[in-house]
Design an enzyme around this catalytic site. Structure first.
Site, mmCIF file in Angstrom:
data_model
loop_
_atom_site.group_PDB
_atom_site.id
_atom_site.type_symbol
_atom_site.label_atom_id
_atom_site.label_comp_id
_atom_site.label_asym_id
_atom_site.label_seq_id
_atom_site.Cartn_x
_atom_site.Cartn_y
_atom_site.Cartn_z
ATOM 1 N N HIS A 15 0.819 -1.220 0.000
ATOM 2 C CA HIS A 15 0.000 0.000 0.000
ATOM 3 C C HIS A 15 0.852 1.269 0.000
ATOM 4 O O HIS A 15 0.430 2.291 -0.540
ATOM 5 C CB HIS A 15 -0.911 0.016 1.230
ATOM 6 C CG HIS A 15 -1.945 -1.064 1.208
ATOM 7 N ND1 HIS A 15 -2.971 -1.103 0.311
ATOM 8 C CD2 HIS A 15 -2.085 -2.184 1.965
ATOM 9 C CE1 HIS A 15 -3.722 -2.184 0.514
ATOM 10 N NE2 HIS A 15 -3.195 -2.859 1.516
ATOM 11 N N GLU A 43 -6.318 -13.236 4.284
ATOM 12 C CA GLU A 43 -7.132 -12.046 4.547
ATOM 13 C C GLU A 43 -8.409 -12.032 3.711
ATOM 14 O O GLU A 43 -8.835 -10.987 3.232
ATOM 15 C CB GLU A 43 -6.313 -10.763 4.354
ATOM 16 C CG GLU A 43 -5.354 -10.748 3.180
ATOM 17 C CD GLU A 43 -4.434 -9.544 3.187
ATOM 18 O OE1 GLU A 43 -4.597 -8.636 4.012
ATOM 19 O OE2 GLU A 43 -3.528 -9.512 2.339
ATOM 20 N N ASP A 75 -8.492 -6.375 5.365
ATOM 21 C CA ASP A 75 -9.014 -7.051 4.177
ATOM 22 C C ASP A 75 -9.962 -8.173 4.549
ATOM 23 O O ASP A 75 -10.953 -8.406 3.847
ATOM 24 C CB ASP A 75 -7.860 -7.573 3.315
ATOM 25 C CG ASP A 75 -7.234 -6.447 2.516
ATOM 26 O OD1 ASP A 75 -7.965 -5.809 1.738
ATOM 27 O OD2 ASP A 75 -6.032 -6.196 2.673
HETATM 28 C C1 3PY Z 1 -4.858 -5.993 6.550
HETATM 29 O O1 3PY Z 1 -5.270 -5.726 7.684
HETATM 30 O O2 3PY Z 1 -5.576 -6.277 5.601
HETATM 31 C C2 3PY Z 1 -3.422 -5.971 6.306
HETATM 32 O O3 3PY Z 1 -2.993 -6.401 5.279
HETATM 33 C C3 3PY Z 1 -2.542 -5.398 7.354
HETATM 34 O O4 3PY Z 1 -2.175 -6.316 8.165
HETATM 35 MG MG MG Z 2 -4.389 -6.546 3.798
#
Ligand code: 3PY
Ligand code: MG
Length: 264
Positions: A48, A152, A178
């Protein structure tokens, strides 16, 4: 010269708690400053934050003089980029958005030299081997390389057991932001259902015999994840820490009636 040791991987293997912070400023000076703070690891974010190979390299150089472990998150699963990041001297990669065991297997192959993988050989050009000054690089590279995959998404959770079982995956890290989005709670990584899913995932990762990690800037949630068995936590990002401290300082002096102040 000796192979730089991946003490982060050693700590994960022996279950020693590792506390870290994400770096999103793209700044070697910022990285060096944070390297003096006592965190076990600092993770340069290429997913990011506005980082490229050169800014990542500069931050690795800035932190090299300090007893902090440096992790890097690439933006994707591209084996060519992984090759360059490893060549730059990153020993531990945190790879985002891993949904299947097949993806995890491909990442393991990207980390390894033939015949076990597809990493190209170019140590004369690479900081990782200190341009061949490390004489036992090939003998030591695998024990000092560490692959962490990020789960995620709902799909990733469904496939968690298979992903965690992949040989060569050293640890699994949950991304709450995510994951929350995937579960229908965009912007709510602290939602009770998301937190429960994360704690459950940590138990599954541990049951597979792998180290479990999670991002948590909320100390209470961090304690919950530690209790579930997480052994490495990211406690936030430098960007949020700096902004939070700056706003707090301002508000500690500004009269309550003065409002928000000028908008820059
Ligand atoms: C998220 O929270 O999606 C991340 O990738 C950060 O840890
Ligand atoms: Mg993430």
């Amino acid at each position: 010269m000796d192979m730089p040791r991946n003490t982060f991987k050693q700590a994960l293997q022996s279950g020693r708690l590792q506390l870290g912070l994400f770096l999103g400023m793209g700044s070697p000076l910022g990285a060096e400053l944070l390297a003096t703070c006592g965190y076990d690891y600092l993770l340069i974010d290429g997913e990011h934050a506005a980082n490229d190979l050169r800014s990542i390299q500069a931050q690795l150089q800035a932190m090299a003089a300090y007893p902090v472990q440096c992790l890097v998150r690439p933006p994707n699963h591209d084996a060519s980029l992984i090759k360059q990041l490893l060549g730059t001297g990153a020993q531990t990669l945190l790879v985002p958005m891993v949904d299947t065991a097949e993806q995890a297997q491909s990442l393991v192959r990207a980390m390894r030299y033939p015949p076990d993988g597809i990493r190209g050989v170019g140590t004369a050009l690479e900081r990782s081997a200190r341009w061949n000054a490390v004489s036992d690089y090939f003998a030591r590279v695998e024990e000092n390389s560490c692959l962490i995959v990020q789960i995620e998404s709902r799909l990733g959770l469904q496939n968690l057991d298979a992903i965690a079982a992949v040989e060569g995956v050293d640890a699994v890290f949950i991304g709450p932001a995510d994951l929350a989005a995937s579960m229908g709670y965009l912007g709510q990584p602290g939602h009770a259902e998301v937190k429960a899913a994360i704690s459950q995932a940590i138990l599954g990762i541990r049951a597979a015999g792998k180290a479990a990690g999670v991002f948590s800037s909320d100390p209470a949630a961090a304690q919950q994840y530690l209790a579930a068995g997480a052994s490495f936590l990211a406690l936030g990002a430098d960007t949020s820490v700096l902004r939070g401290a700056a706003v707090k300082l301002l508000n500690s002096v500004r009269p309550a009636s003065a409002g928000e102040g000028a908008a820059y």
